[in-house]
Motif scaffolding. Structure first.
Motif, PDB file in Angstrom:
ATOM      1  N   LYS A  32       0.827  -1.207   0.000  1.00  0.00           N
ATOM      2  CA  LYS A  32       0.000   0.000   0.000  1.00  0.00           C
ATOM      3  C   LYS A  32       0.869   1.267   0.000  1.00  0.00           C
ATOM      4  O   LYS A  32       0.609   2.213  -0.733  1.00  0.00           O
ATOM      5  N   LYS A  35       3.189   1.319  -3.536  1.00  0.00           N
ATOM      6  CA  LYS A  35       2.537   1.004  -4.811  1.00  0.00           C
ATOM      7  C   LYS A  35       2.733   2.077  -5.880  1.00  0.00           C
ATOM      8  O   LYS A  35       2.667   1.784  -7.068  1.00  0.00           O
ATOM      9  N   ASN A  60      -8.172  -3.892   1.333  1.00  0.00           N
ATOM     10  CA  ASN A  60      -8.833  -3.370   0.142  1.00  0.00           C
ATOM     11  C   ASN A  60      -8.166  -4.009  -1.064  1.00  0.00           C
ATOM     12  O   ASN A  60      -7.041  -3.653  -1.417  1.00  0.00           O
ATOM     13  N   GLU A  61      -8.833  -4.951  -1.661  1.00  0.00           N
ATOM     14  CA  GLU A  61      -8.278  -5.699  -2.789  1.00  0.00           C
ATOM     15  C   GLU A  61      -7.849  -4.786  -3.937  1.00  0.00           C
ATOM     16  O   GLU A  61      -6.853  -5.040  -4.594  1.00  0.00           O
ATOM     17  N   ASN A  62      -8.566  -3.706  -4.173  1.00  0.00           N
ATOM     18  CA  ASN A  62      -8.211  -2.785  -5.262  1.00  0.00           C
ATOM     19  C   ASN A  62      -6.841  -2.150  -5.067  1.00  0.00           C
ATOM     20  O   ASN A  62      -6.112  -1.921  -6.017  1.00  0.00           O
ATOM     21  N   ILE A  63      -6.469  -1.851  -3.823  1.00  0.00           N
ATOM     22  CA  ILE A  63      -5.160  -1.265  -3.541  1.00  0.00           C
ATOM     23  C   ILE A  63      -4.050  -2.220  -3.966  1.00  0.00           C
ATOM     24  O   ILE A  63      -3.059  -1.829  -4.561  1.00  0.00           O
ATOM     25  N   PHE A  65      -4.280  -4.920  -6.142  1.00  0.00           N
ATOM     26  CA  PHE A  65      -4.281  -5.370  -7.525  1.00  0.00           C
ATOM     27  C   PHE A  65      -3.999  -4.279  -8.548  1.00  0.00           C
ATOM     28  O   PHE A  65      -3.689  -4.583  -9.689  1.00  0.00           O
ATOM     29  N   GLU A  66      -4.043  -3.007  -8.188  1.00  0.00           N
ATOM     30  CA  GLU A  66      -3.759  -1.974  -9.181  1.00  0.00           C
ATOM     31  C   GLU A  66      -2.285  -1.936  -9.571  1.00  0.00           C
ATOM     32  O   GLU A  66      -1.959  -1.538 -10.673  1.00  0.00           O
TER      33      GLU A  66
END
Length: 188
Positions: A32, A35, A60-63, A65-66
């Motif tokens: 996180k 990134k 938060n999966e979006n954090i 996988f981005e």
């Protein structure tokens, strides 16, 4: 910028969200925080044997996988901790052979586990290794204590001296590692 074009860090840990665990929480927060600078190739089990099926509310999966790609090796067996993480090594070497990931650094987690030791000792293509220690000796009986002492005097010394950077999470771990190495060593 595409996540495949930037340099990547291979992050190998024995737990990673959504399972809850100290190592996984640390690794998640590291991703996180960094990134915006790096891609992460994360190798972890599908669930942590100690806390399987526990929901991590801060995850938060979006954090992740981005800028990251997560590879799961399945649930790790409940065997002695040192050998239990061997599937993490196998998957790491499969991915390190692939140029598309552009791995420039290996970051291992957990002292006294085979994935950290093998990846540090045999770092692929002479990649630098960051070795993060999340604990210290916690032997529950005389046999385990003797095994740990033997490990400390042999494998652990070799591994720790091969790592490019060693990070610890507290003064107790720092003191413990200095006792193993037998001399002043820069620990972060």
């Amino acid at each position: 910028m595409s996540k495949r074009k930037r340099s990547s860090i291979l992050l190998v840990c024995n737990t990673f969200p959504p399972s809850v665990g100290g190592v996984g929480e640390y690794a998640y927060n590291l991703v996180k925080f960094l990134k915006s600078k790096y891609n992460f190739i994360i190798i972890a089990p599908s669930e942590d044997a100690k806390s399987s099926h526990v929901e991590n509310r801060s995850y938060n999966e979006n954090i992740v996988f981005e800028t990251s790609t997560v590879f799961r090796v399945g649930k790790l067996p409940r065997s002695p901790p040192y050998i239990a993480t061997l599937p993490l090594v196998t998957k790491s070497y499969q991915l390190l052979k692939k140029e598309e990931f552009n791995v420039r650094l290996i970051h291992t987690h957990s002292f006294g586990q085979i994935h950290s030791d093998i990846l540090t000792l045999l770092s692929h293509k002479n990649l630098p290794v960051v070795y993060t220690i999340h604990g210290w000796k916690n032997a529950e009986n005389k046999i385990a204590s003797k095994l740990y002492s033997t490990y400390e005097l042999t494998i652990a010394r070799l591994v720790l001296r091969k790592a490019n950077v060693i990070t610890v999470l507290g003064n107790r771990s720092k003191k413990y590692l200095r006792s193993i190495l037998g001399y002043e060593f820069n620990l972060y």
